[in-house]
Write a protein that holds these residues in place. Structure first.
Motif, PDB file in Angstrom:
ATOM      1  N   GLU A 387      30.706  13.619  42.589  1.00 47.88           N
ATOM      2  CA  GLU A 387      31.707  14.682  42.455  1.00 47.88           C
ATOM      3  C   GLU A 387      31.127  15.852  41.666  1.00 47.88           C
ATOM      4  O   GLU A 387      31.364  17.015  41.979  1.00 47.88           O
ATOM      5  N   GLU A 388      30.291  15.515  40.662  1.00 41.93           N
ATOM      6  CA  GLU A 388      29.670  16.578  39.859  1.00 41.93           C
ATOM      7  C   GLU A 388      28.686  17.380  40.685  1.00 41.93           C
ATOM      8  O   GLU A 388      28.647  18.603  40.609  1.00 41.93           O
ATOM      9  N   ASN A 389      27.859  16.695  41.477  1.00 39.84           N
ATOM     10  CA  ASN A 389      26.796  17.431  42.174  1.00 39.84           C
ATOM     11  C   ASN A 389      27.173  17.825  43.605  1.00 39.84           C
ATOM     12  O   ASN A 389      26.344  18.332  44.341  1.00 39.84           O
ATOM     13  N   GLY A 390      28.386  17.575  43.997  1.00 38.30           N
ATOM     14  CA  GLY A 390      28.859  18.074  45.287  1.00 38.30           C
ATOM     15  C   GLY A 390      28.576  17.149  46.469  1.00 38.30           C
ATOM     16  O   GLY A 390      29.063  17.370  47.580  1.00 38.30           O
ATOM     17  N   LEU A 391      27.769  16.102  46.234  1.00 33.49           N
ATOM     18  CA  LEU A 391      27.444  15.204  47.347  1.00 33.49           C
ATOM     19  C   LEU A 391      28.666  14.456  47.875  1.00 33.49           C
ATOM     20  O   LEU A 391      28.632  13.861  48.952  1.00 33.49           O
ATOM     21  N   ILE A 392      29.744  14.480  47.123  1.00 31.64           N
ATOM     22  CA  ILE A 392      30.943  13.738  47.519  1.00 31.64           C
ATOM     23  C   ILE A 392      31.477  14.224  48.877  1.00 31.64           C
ATOM     24  O   ILE A 392      32.066  13.436  49.627  1.00 31.64           O
TER      25      ILE A 392
END
Ligand code: C2E
Ligand code: CA
Ligand code: CA
Length: 595
Positions: A387-392
């Motif tokens: 969620e932090e790095n956008g991969l979600i």
């Protein structure tokens, strides 16, 4: 005082009566007890009634010949080590070879030199004694190599060998497997104050406590009793270990270890003293604490070290090391990106079961990451980072795509019936401008009915973004998917908002269930949430149900309505193939509800 001498018994089997007669004379004059048999069948009967010390067997006899008798005796447990002398024809090489094949110890060729027979028998018996004492010392050596002489428990060597095979079984059966190391706190002090003899006595008492506690271990979650008494070992002066295969939950291991530690801490009477000693415990559970046995043992040791640091009598379960994540978030992110390409992510499925009907009413898709580089990482650890790095976003699409693919397979095998699968949606995904389009596109690319997908959104996220949520939820409903509020009870829902959310289901958070069998406050909360769901016509799922007591309480609270149970009590999350066979079981009461 008269001396009691045990005489040697010789069984002689020959169809030639004159031979029998001479043999008897010869042997009796040498102080042997002689049993005679005139054919093979009689020889076997005599053997059954009275096991001799040695057997002399003629090869050629009617009915059952000497070879047959020899073979039959060797096949009996008492007949394995008895010397058998076969009497063959002169130069009959074929018979000699066959005699050895049948298990004869030695042979004697005709014509018989009668006077030599007693010497031959003496020689064969001596050989037998040598062989038996060799076997005994081998057995003793094995005992020394594998067992602890003070307690009789397996030692580290045997423990490791045994654990290896139990570990493989647990892996195959997809059950939890745990190892625990117990260290007696300040045991050195006992040896110093009371001496080594008392110290040894104490160790024996503790070994007995271990055995008593694990002999009948009730696995609450399976209503089953396991005997783990063969799985304890003494692996050091003041260290014991226990291997626990086939567990349904990690808590089984923790509960058992706590019970043992508690029992160790009760006073032990040593003649003039009463001693109280505690144990520190380190536990490692497969798969969360390590993927192979060596790593589990190492991690149980690390957990023990941490437990001891907390003070005597504590226990610690090894948690997956997240140093890489903390020390090197870039490396962690890189691993995660690679994992998407190398297909390290997998979806597990956990069925939801109707509490009154016992019917499977859908399931939840849960993401798993078995990283080649980092080991097994739980979603509670990698989802927040994604969620932090956008991969979600990419991960979320992957999950929805996989679930649609799985549903297509399920639809084919179940034909007219339809089941639904719940998919977790992270706040970041939901907030994307194109979220609705993504969901629409993925579902449209498959042939499934949108109502087979339930999207789970956490209560805390919805409450955070109330107004935006309501609009988006309505758009999702238009697509035809179902909606669920996850972790209900932890996000402070306002009742007025709840009424306006277009949702179909509430999932009561596990934190209200853990103590529901004993805590009246939790009972009150669950009772009111069930009432609320009922009055808003929402389906209800209760998460994290593990024990029979919890089921009993929930049955009592839900007499008015059907609720669904999702928890280890019924099923752990499982890979797709296992899930497919569960829902295809013709014997189980499986119905698929889509309202
Ligand atoms: P969640 O959505 O609340 O999922 C339920 C969690 O409870 C799962 O943990 C499940 O394995 C666990 N569980 C089920 N029954 C029992 C039980 O009887 N006892 C105990 N102790 N636990 C039980 P899991 O699979 O580790 O997932 C943890 C969380 O990670 C999930 O909580 C969810 O928030 C998140 N997650 C998992 N998969 C995904 C995904 O595909 N996408 C997103 N965004 N989040 C996911
Ligand atoms: Ca969920
Ligand atoms: Ca949940």
């Amino acid at each position: 005082m008269s001396e009691f001498i045990i005489k040697t018994t010789v069984l002689v089997c020959d169809d030639d009566k004159s031979h029998l007669f001479i043999m008897q004379q010869m042997l009796e004059s040498n102080d042997y007890i002689v049993e005679l048999a005139e054919d093979g069948m009689i020889a076997l009967e005599r053997f059954r009634l009275n096991i001799p010390d040695i057997i002399l067997l003629d090869v050629n006899m009617p009915n059952l010949d000497g070879f047959g008798v020899c073979e039959a005796i060797r096949n009996q447990s008492h007949g394995k080590d008895i010397p058998i002398l076969m009497i063959t024809g002169a130069d009959d090489h074929e018979s000699i070879a066959k005699a050895f094949e049948c298990g004869a110890t030695d042979f004697l060729a005709k014509p018989i030199n009668w006077s030599m027979i007693p010497h031959r028998i003496k020689y064969m018996l001596k050989n037998r004694d040598n062989l038996l004492s060799l076997k005994n010392s081998q057995e003793r050596l094995k005992n020394l190599a594998y067992f602890d002489s003070l307690t009789g428990l397996p030692n580290r060597q045997l423990f490791e060998e045994k654990s290896t095979s139990l570990f493989e079984i647990s892996k195959r059966t997809n059950t939890f497997f745990a190892v625990a190391i117990f260290n007696l706190d300040n045991f050195k002090r006992i040896n110093e104050c009371l001496g080594y003899i008392k110290g040894d006595e104490l160790i024996q008492h503790i070994a007995n406590k271990f055995s008593a506690n694990v002999r009948k271990y009730d696995v609450v979650t399976r209503n089953q009793t396991l005997d783990l008494s063969k799985n304890i070992a003494r692996i050091g002066g003041d260290e014991f270990s226990l291997v626990m295969p086939n567990l349904k939950t990690e808590f089984d291991a923790i509960n058992l270890c706590r019970r043992i530690a508690h029992s160790i801490a009760t006073p032990i009477k040593l003649k003039d003293y009463e001693v109280v000693i505690t144990a520190s415990v380190g536990i490692a559970v497969f798969p969360s604490s390590g993927k192979d046995l060596n790593l589990l043992m190492k991690n149980a040791d690390i957990a023990l070290h941490n437990a001891r640091a907390k003070g005597p009598g504590n226990y610690e379960v090894y948690e997956h090391d997240n140093r890489i994540r903390v020390d090197n978030p870039l490396k962690f992110e890189q691993c995660m990106r690679n994992a998407l390409k190398t297909k390290e992510f997998e979806i597990y499925f956990q069925p939801k079961v109707g509490i009154h009907s016992g019917i499977i009413n859908g399931s939840e898709a849960l993401l798993r990451w078995d990283s080649k580089e980092l080991g097994t990482i739980p979603p509670t650890e990698f989802i927040p980072i994604a969620e932090e790095n956008g991969l979600i976003i990419e991960l979320g699409d992957f999950v929805l795509n996989k679930v649609c693919e799985s549903l297509q397979i399920i639809n084919k095998t179940l034909q007219h019936k339809k089941t639904s699968i719940s998919v977790n949606v992270s706040g970041q995904q939901f907030c994307q401008d194109d979220y609705i389009d993504r969901v629409k596109r993925i579902i449209a690319n498959s042939s499934i009915d949108p109502c087979q997908i339930t999207l789970e959104i956490t209560e805390s996220f919805m409450m955070d973004k109330v107004q935006a949520s309501i609009e988006k939820l309505k758009d999702l409903k238009i697509l035809g998917v179902k909606l669920s509020i996850d972790d209900f009870g932890t996000g402070y829902s306002s009742l007025s908002y709840l009424k306006s959310f277009p949702v179909d289901e509430l999932k009561i958070d596990r934190s209200f269930i853990i103590n529901i069998a004993k805590d009246q406050k939790d009972v009150g909360i669950v009772r009111s949430v069930l009432g609320l769901a009922n009055s808003l016509s929402l389906e209800t799922v209760v998460e994290g149900v593990e024990t029979h007591q919890q089921i009993e309480k929930l049955t009592e609270l839900s007499t008015e309505q059907e609720i669904n149970i999702q928890g280890y009590y019924f099923y752990k999350p499982m890979p797709f193939d296992d899930f497919l066979s569960v829902i295809n079981q013709p014997s189980s009461l499986v119905r698929f509800l889509i309202k």
